[in-house]
Design an enzyme around this catalytic site. Structure first.
Site, PDB file in Angstrom:
ATOM      1  N   ASP A 103       0.886  -1.168   0.000  1.00 35.86           N
ATOM      2  CA  ASP A 103       0.000   0.000   0.000  1.00 35.86           C
ATOM      3  C   ASP A 103       0.924   1.219   0.000  1.00 35.86           C
ATOM      4  O   ASP A 103       1.620   1.465   0.974  1.00 35.86           O
ATOM      5  CB  ASP A 103      -0.874  -0.043   1.258  1.00 35.86           C
TER       6      ASP A 103
ATOM      7  N   TYR B 123       1.199  -0.152  14.872  1.00 37.19           N
ATOM      8  CA  TYR B 123       0.243  -0.275  13.774  1.00 37.19           C
ATOM      9  C   TYR B 123       0.576   0.691  12.641  1.00 37.19           C
ATOM     10  O   TYR B 123       0.674   1.883  12.853  1.00 37.19           O
ATOM     11  CB  TYR B 123      -1.186  -0.009  14.264  1.00 37.19           C
TER      12      TYR B 123
ATOM     13  N   LYS C 177      -2.723  -2.460   7.561  1.00 36.98           N
ATOM     14  CA  LYS C 177      -2.933  -3.899   7.625  1.00 36.98           C
ATOM     15  C   LYS C 177      -2.081  -4.617   6.576  1.00 36.98           C
ATOM     16  O   LYS C 177      -1.685  -4.029   5.579  1.00 36.98           O
ATOM     17  CB  LYS C 177      -4.423  -4.172   7.427  1.00 36.98           C
TER      18      LYS C 177
ATOM     19  N   SER D 241      -5.238 -31.154 -12.249  1.00 37.77           N
ATOM     20  CA  SER D 241      -4.309 -32.285 -12.465  1.00 37.77           C
ATOM     21  C   SER D 241      -3.501 -32.646 -11.220  1.00 37.77           C
ATOM     22  O   SER D 241      -2.289 -32.460 -11.181  1.00 37.77           O
ATOM     23  CB  SER D 241      -3.325 -31.981 -13.601  1.00 37.77           C
TER      24      SER D 241
ATOM     25  N   ARG E  17      -9.378   0.336  11.165  1.00 45.09           N
ATOM     26  CA  ARG E  17      -8.176   0.603  11.963  1.00 45.09           C
ATOM     27  C   ARG E  17      -7.433  -0.670  12.314  1.00 45.09           C
ATOM     28  O   ARG E  17      -6.719  -0.735  13.322  1.00 45.09           O
ATOM     29  CB  ARG E  17      -8.545   1.406  13.228  1.00 45.09           C
TER      30      ARG E  17
END
Ligand code: F6R
Ligand code: MG
Ligand code: MG
Length: 365
Positions: free
Chosen positions: A13, A229, A232, A243, A266
């Site tokens: 991100d 934090y 995520k 197969s 969050r």
């Protein structure tokens, strides 16, 4: 000996549009331009750039093996270039997943998520690249178990002689920095004991018993890298199909059940993992609920023929509807557990700061 091809899926991100809900087209264009050059100069055999939510996904084929320095450097440089663009547009959280200032040989541990595998291309090589937003790598445990060990999901385990032997699961303990390989069906209960604890134990790879690689997942946890934090993990997963491996439909089937994962709002709430077509991979309600897309490719002489948007099927409408119902039910809990994560999980969020403020006001009882 036949030549091996490597499939590398590396994601980050590097800026959201708007907020954390989606990605700006310019970032995709910048990434395509970078990878195009690498294809022209022979470093890549082929590539596809896509996105899920606010995550930029680089899907690349090459002949340099897994953990290759040049390929990781290419991905890093591509994310840097996309970050530049994100900064220009003042997109949200520009460069947020690039946790280091300088590249040092391997992109793992630097923020981006990585799933790679090397194999000899079969007569026909169907693969699915699953990509999720607003969740963590433990989200793959239940579907991977279903695909490769649950006979109620995968008919081939029962009726295909080439699958009947079962599969081996490489499980990593992300807190203990250890890994273990368990064999199914023999050790199914041991496997479940571990992988049911999704935040600690994660299935990293699945092998057929003859050693052939079948699945590879990203297991990078941003909070463990950064110690706080920072967004995520939004993991990726590669599954080879057909197969002697799960049929495409058997690999997709677990997602008809929108199981509960961590990562909503969050990174601090549980929510259902909703399987969506590419154009619906824009988590906006309460920054979610968590999404997963499935891009199907035929790999042909290393080239990525595709993608096919595999959740673009009305047969997954019921899963989406159920996910919305579960979403409503969980949302009604507001700030209460189990919608909000348990205290241990909130350790890496902004919660400890607030707890500190109250620390001195607690009286001994
Ligand atoms: C991002 C995420 C979002 C953000 C939220 C608050 O992965 O899950 O829910 O955590 O939008 O973001 P800030 O704190 O940057 O305003
Ligand atoms: Mg974001
Ligand atoms: Mg994301």
């Amino acid at each position: 000996m036949a030549e091996k091809i490597t499939l590398s899926v590396i994601k980050a991100d590097v800026g959201g549009y708007v907020g954390h809900s989606s990605i700006h087209q310019n970032l995709i264009d910048v990434a395509k331009e970078k990878l195009s050059k690498a294809k022209d100069n022979g470093m890549l055999v082929d590539f596809h750039v896509t996105r899920v939510g606010d995550d930029l996904e680089l899907i690349m084929t090459h002949e340099r093996g897994v953990d290759n320095e040049e390929i990781h450097q290419l991905a890093w440089d591509t994310f840097l270039a996309a970050t530049e663009e994100a900064k220009k547009l003042k997109l949200y959280g520009a460069g947020q997943d690039l946790l280091s200032d300088a590249f040092s040989g391997n992109i793992k541990g630097m923020g981006p998520g990585v799933a790679e595998m090397e194999f000899v291309e079969r007569k026909s090589e169907p693969v699915i690249v699953f990509m999720a937003d607003k969740t963590s790598p433990g989200a793959w445990n239940l579907p991977l178990y279903s695909m490769f060990a649950n006979p109620f999901n995968t008919a081939g385990l029962v009726i295909d002689p080439t699958m009947h032997e079962g599969f081996q699961f490489d499980v990593v303990d992300v807190y203990g920095h250890k890994a273990i390989t368990l064999s199914c069906p023999e050790e199914m209960y041991d496997l479940l004991m571990l992988i049911g604890a999704m935040r600690r134990f994660m299935i990293r790879r699945v092998y057929r018993k003859d050693g052939e690689i079948c699945a590879s997942a990203s297991t990078q946890k941003l909070s463990l890298i950064a110690g706080r934090y920072v967004g995520k993990d939004d993991p990726v997963l590669i599954v080879r199909c057909q197969s002697g491996m799960p049929a495409v439909g058997e690999a997709l089937e677990p997602f008809a059940f929108p199981h509960i994962v961590e990562g909503w709002m969050r990174g601090s709430h549980h929510g259902p993992l909703m399987p969506v077509p590419f154009y619906e991979a824009n988590p906006s309600r309460f920054d979610g609920p968590p999404r997963v897309i499935a891009a199907g490719f035929q790999i042909t002489n290393g080239h990525l023929i595709g993608p096919r948007d595999l959740f673009d099927d009305p047969a997954f409408d019921r899963a989406r509807q159920l996910a919305n119902e579960i979403g409503d039910y969980l949302r009604a809990h507001g700030p209460f557990e189990p919608h909000r994560l348990g205290l241990d999980d909130l350790e890496y969020t902004t919660m400890p700061q607030l707890m500190k403020k109250l620390e001195n006001r607690f009286k001994e009882e």
